[in-house]
Design a protein around this motif. Structure first.
Motif, short mmCIF file in Angstrom:
data_model
loop_
_atom_site.label_atom_id
_atom_site.label_comp_id
_atom_site.label_asym_id
_atom_site.label_seq_id
_atom_site.Cartn_x
_atom_site.Cartn_y
_atom_site.Cartn_z
N TRP A 92 0.82 -1.21 0.00
CA TRP A 92 0.00 0.00 0.00
C TRP A 92 0.86 1.26 0.00
CZ3 TRP A 92 -4.71 -0.57 -1.52
CH2 TRP A 92 -5.39 -1.76 -1.27
N GLN A 93 2.00 1.20 0.67
CA GLN A 93 2.93 2.33 0.61
C GLN A 93 3.47 2.50 -0.80
OE1 GLN A 93 4.71 0.62 4.51
NE2 GLN A 93 5.73 2.58 4.22
N LYS A 115 1.04 4.36 -2.92
CA LYS A 115 1.13 5.81 -2.65
C LYS A 115 2.33 6.43 -3.35
CE LYS A 115 0.96 9.26 1.02
NZ LYS A 115 1.88 10.17 0.30
N LYS A 173 1.27 6.92 -6.88
CA LYS A 173 0.30 8.00 -6.99
C LYS A 173 0.99 9.35 -6.87
CE LYS A 173 -3.78 7.76 -6.82
NZ LYS A 173 -4.78 7.85 -7.93
N ASP A 174 1.95 9.46 -5.98
CA ASP A 174 2.67 10.72 -5.78
C ASP A 174 3.59 11.05 -6.96
OD1 ASP A 174 1.43 11.02 -3.35
OD2 ASP A 174 3.14 10.33 -2.15
N ARG A 214 -10.21 -0.81 0.66
CA ARG A 214 -9.05 0.08 0.75
C ARG A 214 -8.63 0.55 -0.64
NH1 ARG A 214 -3.54 -0.62 4.42
NH2 ARG A 214 -2.64 1.41 3.80
N ALA A 215 -8.65 -0.36 -1.59
CA ALA A 215 -8.27 0.01 -2.96
C ALA A 215 -9.23 1.06 -3.52
CB ALA A 215 -8.26 -1.22 -3.85
N ASP A 269 -10.46 3.45 -2.01
CA ASP A 269 -10.05 4.75 -1.46
C ASP A 269 -8.70 5.21 -2.00
OD1 ASP A 269 -12.30 5.09 0.10
OD2 ASP A 269 -11.42 4.09 1.85
N GLU A 270 -7.80 4.27 -2.29
CA GLU A 270 -6.41 4.64 -2.52
C GLU A 270 -5.91 4.42 -3.94
OE1 GLU A 270 -3.74 3.18 0.51
OE2 GLU A 270 -5.31 3.26 2.05
N ALA A 271 -6.73 3.83 -4.81
CA ALA A 271 -6.27 3.55 -6.16
C ALA A 271 -7.32 3.95 -7.18
CB ALA A 271 -5.93 2.06 -6.30
N ASP A 272 -6.96 3.85 -8.46
CA ASP A 272 -7.86 4.25 -9.54
C ASP A 272 -8.67 3.08 -10.10
OD1 ASP A 272 -7.07 7.06 -9.70
OD2 ASP A 272 -5.15 6.29 -10.44
N THR A 322 -15.91 1.81 -8.26
CA THR A 322 -14.52 1.50 -8.56
C THR A 322 -14.42 0.65 -9.82
OG1 THR A 322 -14.02 1.48 -6.19
CG2 THR A 322 -12.39 0.47 -7.65
#
Length: 206
Positions: free
Chosen positions: A51-52, A55, A58-59, A79-80, A82-85, A105
């Protein structure tokens, strides 16, 4: 479904299926992919710090679509979302399909048989990961599945390499392929980063 297809079309010809040995490895690859303007990356959940790593991508790559692969349960899907496309699974799960719809999603389930394909189509899916492609029949299998299911699109993954990916892309039902060969190891990055950069730029400019 349309979002999933657009995701694959955006990724063409090859979506990197990325598994990293460390955060440092992920950072180095993210910087390389950003420089090469890679449009789409699938980061697999095969590392404790995955997950890191998502990020990091994404950054480093705000212009790109960063997806999470190897999603196999409810917790990972939420979680995906929220944190991925987008999300990719190695198989099909009706529960994950329902969650993807609820969270809006883009979700690309995996299939290996006609029965799995039919089950996923009953949940309104028309875009699939075919996995593990080479081990279950490769190009011949996808040709066979495309005949009774002409409305579906595939992203074959597993056993696909620089030597054979064009064979898959030649099929009308294949929107793109997933490949790990375009994700350099830490050793390869140290030896020939410029060579990988040139290869990636050529791949996505063609």
């Amino acid at each position: 479904m349309n979002d999933a297809l657009r995701m694959l079309q955006r990724a063409a010809p090859v979506m990197p299926v990325a598994h990293f040995n460390s955060l440092e490895h992920a950072q180095a690859c993210a910087e390389l992919f950003a420089e090469a303007k890679v449009p789409t990356v699938e980061v697999t959940l095969r590392h404790p710090q995955a997950w890191q790593m998502v990020k990091i991508f994404k950054d480093c790559m705000p212009f790109a679509k960063i997806g999470v692969g190897t999603v196999i349960n409810r917790r990972q899907m939420l979680r995906a979302a929220d944190e991925a496309d987008f999300v990719i699974s190695p198989g099909f799960s009706a529960e994950l399909s329902i969650l993807a719809r609820k969270t809006l999603t883009p979700y690309i389930p995996g299939i290996a048989t006609a029965s799995e394909l039919m089950a996923a189509m009953n949940e309104e899916h028309r875009v699939f990961k075919c996995f593990p492609a080479a081990a279950i029949g490769g190009v011949a299998l996808i040709k066979s599945l495309s005949a009774p299911f002409p409305e579906v699109s595939f992203c074959p993954t597993g056993g696909i390499s620089q030597a054979n990916y064009h064979d898959y892309l030649a099929l009308d039902s294949v929107a793109c392929v997933g490949g790990s060969w375009i994700v350099p190891s830490e050793e390869a990055l140290k030896k020939d980063r410029e060579g990988f950069l040139t290869m990636l730029k050529d791949l996505y400019s063609s």
